[in-house]
Design an enzyme around this catalytic site. Structure first.
Site, mmCIF file in Angstrom:
data_model
loop_
_atom_site.group_PDB
_atom_site.id
_atom_site.type_symbol
_atom_site.label_atom_id
_atom_site.label_comp_id
_atom_site.label_asym_id
_atom_site.label_seq_id
_atom_site.Cartn_x
_atom_site.Cartn_y
_atom_site.Cartn_z
ATOM 1 N N ASP A 1 0.735 -1.303 0.016
ATOM 2 C CA ASP A 1 -0.080 0.061 -0.056
ATOM 3 C C ASP A 1 0.782 1.367 0.001
ATOM 4 O O ASP A 1 0.766 2.154 -0.719
ATOM 5 C CB ASP A 1 -1.028 0.063 0.999
ATOM 6 C CG ASP A 1 -1.938 -1.216 1.410
ATOM 7 O OD1 ASP A 1 -1.589 -2.320 0.762
ATOM 8 O OD2 ASP A 1 -2.870 -1.200 2.028
ATOM 9 N N GLU B 1 2.103 -9.389 11.455
ATOM 10 C CA GLU B 1 1.717 -9.097 10.047
ATOM 11 C C GLU B 1 3.078 -8.932 9.185
ATOM 12 O O GLU B 1 3.381 -9.528 8.238
ATOM 13 C CB GLU B 1 0.816 -8.065 9.932
ATOM 14 C CG GLU B 1 0.597 -7.445 8.518
ATOM 15 C CD GLU B 1 -0.244 -6.266 8.632
ATOM 16 O OE1 GLU B 1 -0.525 -5.939 7.533
ATOM 17 O OE2 GLU B 1 -0.628 -5.594 9.677
#
Length: 420
Positions: free
Chosen positions: A162, A392
């Site tokens: 992103d 993550e």
């Protein structure tokens, strides 16, 4: 085998399992994500072949008639996530987003097929195969504007990376003056210092509104979007997926599709130099509007080995970069060159190590004869999980976890690749 971590990894996957799909982690990511599901199928496959296939089958049940596969499927409402289905307005059932993600599914299906019971799984492969073909053809038709076998992205979110600095220059031309007011939910779940900046979110939402205004007309979006970048990561992943889909086509006796994919693979290999930055001596993304390379070495640069592209000289440059980067960090592969002035060891895709990218890069390096580097990356990834758990992503300097905890694809990678 590390029994405790093995058990914990299965607990993570089971906790995030909502029956026929998983969420990456509850709270932060409460829906089904495209490439997350493909990777987590590998983890399921270590103890349930049926559940592994079901994960990707559920993803492709939301495929559009065009072949497009969305990046998020909103199976049910969750008020703790933004932007949700009411913002995207896909007018589909179930509702979904109007952008895609890196197409790893064919490669993951091949892994399931090769390791599983072929007699039992033959019908499932036959059923999902035309959906995979349609997905790849959607990329050829909609996301290869140069006809060079190189993938266009029209939104940073669909790259899976992103806030990578690869998008900084191209994103600056996005006019966010009409973005309006909205409330981010991601920073209520994790530290804001680990997430994209507010100005980046303004651009993400502006692009979302642009796509929504076209009623998610992907042909029009590809032509008119203010953000158009040829993404090195999606290009490498699709080219490898073409190869893996070709192997599945051979298994099913689909000769015409085998030839179609051979042509596509050759097209990408013959044109990959478009993404070679000769000043940087690395593959990187390129702004289609300005014609300028991003000028950033990222972990995606090393997926050239996974895609089996590039000359021997180019690979030697990449290995030299890997060696240099390894001298600057404790754990490979940081998502951004640590010598970059934009490196941030804890902020999403501006420095942290991601287990799934490490898996792809290490697999490619091993296949290209670079077993020492492949083992180093495997060992580093294993050490990160042992030290910090199923986060993550991880800080390449200290090994600390960053982003969401209790993360499905990290647990899946542990079970499939690291727990040996």
């Amino acid at each position: 085998m590390t029994v405790d971590l093995d058990s914990r990894a299965r607990e993570v996957m089971q906790d995030n399992d909502l029956g026929n799909y998983t969420v990456p982690t509850k709270g932060l990511y409460p829906y089904q994500w495209n490439w997350d599901s493909a990777f987590c199928a590998l983890g399921f496959n270590t103890y349930s072949e049926d559940r592994a296939w079901l994960e990707i089958e559920t993803l492709f049940a939301s495929q559009w008639q065009s072949g497009f596969v969305p990046h998020i499927i909103f199976h049910k409402q969750d008020p703790n996530y933004f932007p949700g289905p009411d913002v995207w307005q896909s007018n589909t059932s179930p509702e979904c987003t109007g952008i895609t993600q890196p197409p790893v599914s064919a490669s993951m299906i091949l892994a399931l097929w090769k390791s599983g019971d072929k007699r039992a799984n033959k019908a499932r492969l036959q059923a999902i195969f035309p959906k995979l073909v349609a997905c790849h053809r959607w990329f050829y038709r909609t996301r290869d504007p140069l006809n060079k076998g190189l993938v266009l992205t029209v939104h940073p979110w669909e790259t899976g990376r992103d806030n990578s600095p690869e998008w900084d220059a191209a994103a600056r031309r996005i006019d966010t003056s009409e973005v309006g007011t909205y409330q981010r939910k991601d920073i209520t779940h994790v530290n804001k210092d680990m997430r994209p900046l507010d100005e980046e979110y303004d651009r993400y939402i502006t692009l979302l509104k642009f796509g929504r205004a076209t009623q998610w007309d992907h042909d029009r979006i590809a032509k008119e979007s203010p953000f158009k970048v040829i993404d090195v990561c999606m290009t490498m992943i699709l080219s490898r997926a073409d190869h893996d889909l070709m192997l599945l086509a051979e298994e099913l006796g689909e000769a015409a599709i085998v030839e179609e994919l051979k042509t596509r693979i050759a097209l990408t290999r013959n044109n990959i130099n478009y993404l070679w930055d000769d000043q940087l001596k690395a593959f990187c993304s390129k702004d289609l509007i300005s014609g300028l390379p991003s000028g950033h070495i990222t972990s995606a640069s090393f997926l050239a080995f996974y895609a089996d592209v590039g000359s021997q000289e180019q690979r030697e440059y990449l290995l030299a970069h890997l060696d240099r980067i390894a001298s600057k960090v404790k754990y490979l592969i940081p998502s951004l060159d640590p010598e970059s002035d934009r490196f941030d060891s804890m902020r999403y895709w501006r420095g942290p190590v991601w287990s799934v990218v490490n898996y792809l890069a290490a697999l490619g390096l091993k296949e290209c004869g670079q077993s020492v580097w492949a083992q180093r990356i495997l060992d580093d990834t294993r050490a990160l999980v042992k030290e910090s758990g199923f986060y993550e992503a991880f800080c390449p300097l200290t090994g600390a976890g960053t982003g969401g905890d209790h993360f499905t694809w990290t647990a899946a990678i542990w079970l499939y690749w690291l727990d040996i």
